[in-house]
Each structure stands twice: as structure tokens, then as C-alpha cells.
Design a protein around this motif. Structure first.
Motif, mmCIF file in Angstrom:
data_model
loop_
_atom_site.group_PDB
_atom_site.id
_atom_site.type_symbol
_atom_site.label_atom_id
_atom_site.label_comp_id
_atom_site.label_asym_id
_atom_site.label_seq_id
_atom_site.Cartn_x
_atom_site.Cartn_y
_atom_site.Cartn_z
ATOM 1 N N ALA A 4 0.826 -1.205 0.000
ATOM 2 C CA ALA A 4 0.000 0.000 0.000
ATOM 3 C C ALA A 4 0.862 1.258 0.000
ATOM 4 C CB ALA A 4 -0.919 -0.003 1.218
ATOM 5 N N LYS A 5 0.431 2.249 -0.751
ATOM 6 C CA LYS A 5 1.177 3.495 -0.838
ATOM 7 C C LYS A 5 1.194 4.230 0.499
ATOM 8 C CE LYS A 5 0.408 4.229 -5.785
ATOM 9 N NZ LYS A 5 -0.183 5.124 -6.820
ATOM 10 N N ARG A 6 0.197 3.954 1.344
ATOM 11 C CA ARG A 6 0.104 4.703 2.602
ATOM 12 C C ARG A 6 1.289 4.453 3.541
ATOM 13 N NH1 ARG A 6 -4.000 0.898 3.288
ATOM 14 N NH2 ARG A 6 -5.516 2.435 2.594
ATOM 15 N N ILE A 7 2.014 3.343 3.335
ATOM 16 C CA ILE A 7 3.137 3.081 4.239
ATOM 17 C C ILE A 7 4.442 3.705 3.743
ATOM 18 C CG2 ILE A 7 2.081 0.928 5.015
ATOM 19 C CD1 ILE A 7 4.281 -0.555 3.455
ATOM 20 N N GLU A 8 4.429 4.280 2.549
ATOM 21 C CA GLU A 8 5.666 4.854 2.012
ATOM 22 C C GLU A 8 6.245 5.942 2.907
ATOM 23 O OE1 GLU A 8 4.955 6.013 -2.008
ATOM 24 O OE2 GLU A 8 4.703 3.943 -2.729
ATOM 25 N N PRO A 9 5.407 6.860 3.471
ATOM 26 C CA PRO A 9 5.991 7.900 4.339
ATOM 27 C C PRO A 9 6.563 7.358 5.646
ATOM 28 C CG PRO A 9 3.786 8.521 3.577
ATOM 29 C CD PRO A 9 3.975 7.081 3.256
ATOM 30 N N LEU A 10 6.287 6.090 5.959
ATOM 31 C CA LEU A 10 6.735 5.517 7.227
ATOM 32 C C LEU A 10 8.108 4.862 7.119
ATOM 33 C CD1 LEU A 10 3.403 3.740 8.294
ATOM 34 C CD2 LEU A 10 4.068 6.128 8.631
ATOM 35 N N ARG A 11 8.660 4.825 5.913
ATOM 36 C CA ARG A 11 9.891 4.063 5.704
ATOM 37 C C ARG A 11 11.121 4.755 6.268
ATOM 38 N NH1 ARG A 11 8.830 1.946 -0.519
ATOM 39 N NH2 ARG A 11 7.260 0.385 0.035
ATOM 40 N N TYR A 126 7.603 14.735 18.789
ATOM 41 C CA TYR A 126 7.755 13.287 18.942
ATOM 42 C C TYR A 126 7.460 12.617 17.604
ATOM 43 C CZ TYR A 126 7.472 8.702 21.189
ATOM 44 O OH TYR A 126 7.675 7.398 21.553
ATOM 45 N N PRO A 127 8.380 11.831 17.061
ATOM 46 C CA PRO A 127 8.240 11.317 15.696
ATOM 47 C C PRO A 127 6.976 10.512 15.437
ATOM 48 C CG PRO A 127 10.492 11.038 16.455
ATOM 49 C CD PRO A 127 9.692 11.492 17.647
ATOM 50 N N SER A 128 6.505 9.765 16.425
ATOM 51 C CA SER A 128 5.361 8.885 16.163
ATOM 52 C C SER A 128 4.071 9.666 15.908
ATOM 53 C CB SER A 128 5.148 7.919 17.334
ATOM 54 O OG SER A 128 4.576 8.568 18.436
ATOM 55 N N HIS A 129 4.033 10.953 16.245
ATOM 56 C CA HIS A 129 2.822 11.734 15.990
ATOM 57 C C HIS A 129 2.498 11.804 14.503
ATOM 58 C CE1 HIS A 129 3.296 14.098 20.048
ATOM 59 N NE2 HIS A 129 2.877 12.851 20.213
ATOM 60 N N THR A 130 3.499 11.662 13.657
ATOM 61 C CA THR A 130 3.260 11.779 12.223
ATOM 62 C C THR A 130 2.634 10.520 11.634
ATOM 63 O OG1 THR A 130 5.466 10.961 11.596
ATOM 64 C CG2 THR A 130 5.252 13.316 12.032
ATOM 65 N N GLY A 131 2.910 9.361 12.211
ATOM 66 C CA GLY A 131 2.510 8.102 11.601
ATOM 67 C C GLY A 131 1.016 7.967 11.401
ATOM 68 N N GLY A 132 0.251 8.284 12.423
ATOM 69 C CA GLY A 132 -1.193 8.171 12.317
ATOM 70 C C GLY A 132 -1.786 9.116 11.290
ATOM 71 N N ILE A 133 -1.165 10.276 11.128
ATOM 72 C CA ILE A 133 -1.636 11.241 10.125
ATOM 73 C C ILE A 133 -1.488 10.636 8.732
ATOM 74 C CG2 ILE A 133 -1.455 13.596 9.277
ATOM 75 C CD1 ILE A 133 -2.081 13.336 12.303
ATOM 76 N N HIS A 134 -0.320 10.062 8.460
ATOM 77 C CA HIS A 134 -0.085 9.450 7.152
ATOM 78 C C HIS A 134 -1.064 8.305 6.892
ATOM 79 C CE1 HIS A 134 3.404 11.845 6.341
ATOM 80 N NE2 HIS A 134 4.102 11.348 7.342
ATOM 81 N N LEU A 135 -1.293 7.463 7.898
ATOM 82 C CA LEU A 135 -2.179 6.319 7.714
ATOM 83 C C LEU A 135 -3.619 6.758 7.458
ATOM 84 C CD1 LEU A 135 -0.841 3.854 10.438
ATOM 85 C CD2 LEU A 135 -0.467 3.754 7.967
#
Length: 391
Positions: A4-11, A126-135
Motif C-alpha cells: 500500500a502506498k500509505r506506508i511509504e511515508p513511514l519508511r 515526537y516522531p510517532s505523531h506523524t505516523g497516524g496522520i499518514h495512515l
């Protein structure tokens, strides 16, 4: 395989890169002094451990933990807030258990953002704050934090077109990584701002208790929004009670937001193990001196580390809160925080977190976590001095 493209920003993950650098240094025979991860080395309270041990012997705790089974935990959390902040809380509609605050900040965007909506996040943050936004398919607009503004964002500088699309703002004070504390007046202004622009306001509050002597207590966001009109606060047991590995936390605030987050969680998990919740209840109901002992320990470590850095000519501000030192890098490394941390661990075994890993505005800084005894912290600074002397 097509993913899924949605995980690309998480790499891209600076901290995964640092973990590899630590592993490489260890393979090469370096003794690692890990100051990179904010995971407390102190033990969980005896009362919490005893409650968990007792629960293990009770087969009634071994099954799924549905919402009704969390009632005692929710009541204890509501009572704790009422006693600490003087705020009435309904445990049935305004409290929700979480498997760590990180789970809350990951799942809430799924409940409040539509694809293309904007979330306002702190930079550094805090870095993890971004992950949920991307998902959730959201977009991120960062709020720069600068030392001259006491590491508080200037909400008036947010452009009107951004505000028109903004649906979520995430704050976190005492702040990781800068260690700044926000006064109640700032939260009051933030609440009014979010009310005006119809923005959900979330406060990640893991360092609620880790405030050092001589500094006023850190306010709760809900003190600025006692009617819980737009606000949700997340509290974890990882810092106050040294229970990071137990993954227990809760959300508290606006009933509609609690209900929406509960809907998301219902398709993801069955809540935390009931025995761990019983341990958390014991912690909340324990003697406050347990928390104060933890605060005192980190204050001693803070003083030791700041003094030791000053002794090698690296002067840093004394943090008012948290378990970190946020240090501006010496001139040769000012724009190379990742390279500094990789070289430092490779040559000395001392691991730290590069400021760039917390956002663009973090570049030029390094974060040290005070998760070792004072003697070890002094040893780390001695190694840092040797490293800096090579340049």
C-alpha cells in the motif's frame, strides 16, 4: 509484492538508522552507553507488580478485556484527574484505556481526519505523531518551535488557507525533545484558537509529573478546557510509574472524541490485559512519594549531566522537566546531527538521538536521555569529551 502506498511515508526513520549504528558499534566491541531512548531504567512500583502478580493467578483475568471490564481502571483514572487537577470526569464517557499513548496518537487521526485534511504538529516533536496522520491520508503542517519563543508555537502565524483545512492539532508539554513547559495561559489561548477554527486539540502528556523542583507544576490541557469542548489528553504510565514495557495509558476528555476513538480501537484490539490494568490502578492509588522519588532521581541525573557537560566546555540549559537534555551541537556539527550521533556511537559507544530525527527545526541539536546512574552519565561525558577533542 505490491504494498500500500500509505506506508511509504513511514519508511524513513532516523531512529532505526541509529539502532543499526548501535548494533554495528557493539559488534565491533564497543561498550554501549545508550542515551538515545527515553525508556526509564527504574523499576515499576512494587504495588503495581504485586497487583499484576495476583491477577496472573486469577483465571478470570485471562480472557478478552471488553470495554465493561475496564470500568475499575476508568474510574481510577477519573478519580486521579479529579484529585490532581480539580476536574470532574465521567469515567463512562470521558475515559478510554490505551495500549500506550503512541497507540492513541496513531488511532485518533483515523477517527477525526478525512483524506486531505491537515493536522498541525510541533517541529521538533515526537516522531510517532506523524505516523497516524499518514495512515489516515491526512497532510501535515508543522509549527516551528524556537528557543527565543520558549519552544512554544506561534499560532497566529498559521496561514488562513492552512487553517481552513486543519482538523487536528497535537501538542505535548512538558515537551519531548526540548524539555519546555507550556504555561496554562498558552493552553487557554490554544483552546480558544481551536474552538474558533473547529479544530480537535490533542495533548500528549507523558511527562505530567516529571517536573523538577523550582518549576511550577505542568498544567493539564483540560484545566484550560474544563467543559472538554474540543480537547483530549493522553496520559501514560511509562514515565511517572516506570511502566513503559507494560504499555498502559488512557485518553481523557471530550466524550464525542472518546467515543470515536473507541470505535476505531474496537476493530483493532480488545484492550490491555486486565491484570496490567489492575497494576495501573494500584499505581494511581499509591503514595505520591513513589512518583516524587522518580522525579528526584532524574533531577539528580540532570544536574550531574549538565555539570559534566559544562566541565568539558559544552554549556547547555538546565531542563525544567522530562528525562532529557536538549543540547545545541558545537559549531563543527551544527548542521550535522545525524552524522554526529553516528560517529559518536561508532567511536565511543555513546548513543544519542539526533535532533534532525525530531523534525527540521531539530537540526543542530542532540537529545540525551538520562536513563543511567550518575557514574555512567559521567563516563559518557568523558567519552564525549575525548570524541570532541579529535576535531
Amino acid at each position: 509484492m505490491q504494498l500500500a502506498k500509505r506506508i511509504e511515508p513511514l519508511r524513513n526513520n532516523v531512529f532505526a538508522d541509529m539502532d543499526r549504528a548501535k548494533a554495528q558499534a557493539q559488534r565491533e566491541g564497543r561498550e554501549i552507553i545508550d542515551l538515545s531512548l527515553g525508556s526509564s531504567d527504574l523499576p515499576a512500583p512494587d504495588c503495581a507488580i504485586a497487583a499484576i502478580q495476583a491477577a496472573l493467578e486469577d483465571p478470570h483475568t485471562h480472557g478478552y478485556t471488553l470495554f465493561h471490564s475496564t470500568q475499575a481502571f476508568r474510574q481510577a483514572a477519573a478519580q486521579w484527574y479529579e484529585q490532581k487537577y480539580g476536574l470532574p470526569v465521567d469515567p463512562e464517557t470521558e475515559v478510554l484505556p490505551l495500549i500506550g499513548c503512541q497507540e492513541g496518537t496513531a488511532h485518533l487521526p483515523l477517527a477525526v481526519l478525512n483524506p486531505g485534511d491537515i493536522a498541525l504538529l510541533l517541529d521538533p516533536g515526537y516522531p510517532s505523531h506523524t505516523g497516524g496522520i499518514h495512515l489516515a491520508g491526512g497532510k501535515i503542517y508543522t509549527l516551528p518551535l524556537r528557543a527565543e519563543n520558549h519552544f512554544l508555537p506561534d499560532l497566529s502565524a498559521i496561514p488562513a488557507p492552512i487553517l481552513a483545512q486543519s482538523r487536528l492539532m497535537v501538542l505535548s508539554y512538558p515537551h519531548n525533545p526540548t524539555t519546555a513547559i507550556a504555561p496554562l495561559s498558552f493552553f487557554q489561548a490554544a483552546v480558544a484558537f481551536c474552538q474558533q477554527h473547529n479544530i480537535v486539540l490533542v495533548h500528549d502528556f507523558p511527562y505530567a509529573d516529571l517536573v523538577f523542583s523550582g518549576t511550577p507544576a505542568a498544567p493539564s490541557l483540560l484545566q484550560a478546557d474544563p467543559n472538554k469542548t474540543v480537547s483530549l489528553e493522553l496520559f501514560t504510565f511509562s514515565k511517572s510509574y516506570n511502566m513503559g514495557g507494560f504499555r498502559i495509558a488512557y485518553a481523557i476528555g471530550n466524550a464525542e472524541l472518546i467515543g470515536a476513538l473507541r470505535q476505531v480501537k474496537a476493530v483493532v484490539d480488545f484492550n490491555q490485559y486486565r491484570g496490567i490494568m489492575q497494576g495501573a490502578i494500584a499505581a494511581l492509588q499509591s503514595d505520591p512519594t513513589i512518583v516524587q522519588q522518580t522525579v528526584n532521581t532524574f533531577q539528580t541525573r540532570r544536574d550531574t549531566f549538565v555539570q559534566a557537560l559544562g566541565g568539558i566546555g559544552w554549556d547547555v540549559p538546565t531542563p525544567p522537566a522530562t528525562m532529557y537534555i536538549w543540547a545545541q551541537l558545537p559549531a563543527p556539527w551544527r548542521e550535522r546531527s545525524i552524522e554526529f550521533c553516528c560517529e559518536l556511537v561508532a567511536k565511543t559507544g555513546v548513543a544519542a538521538s539526533p535532533g534532525a530525527g525530531f523534525g527540521k527545526m531539530g537540526e543542530g541539536y542532540v537529545r540525551f536521555a538520562l536513563v543511567h546512574e550518575p557514574d555512567v552519565l559521567k563516563k559518557a561525558v568523558a567519552r564525549i569529551a575525548e570524541f570532541l577533542g579529535q576535531f
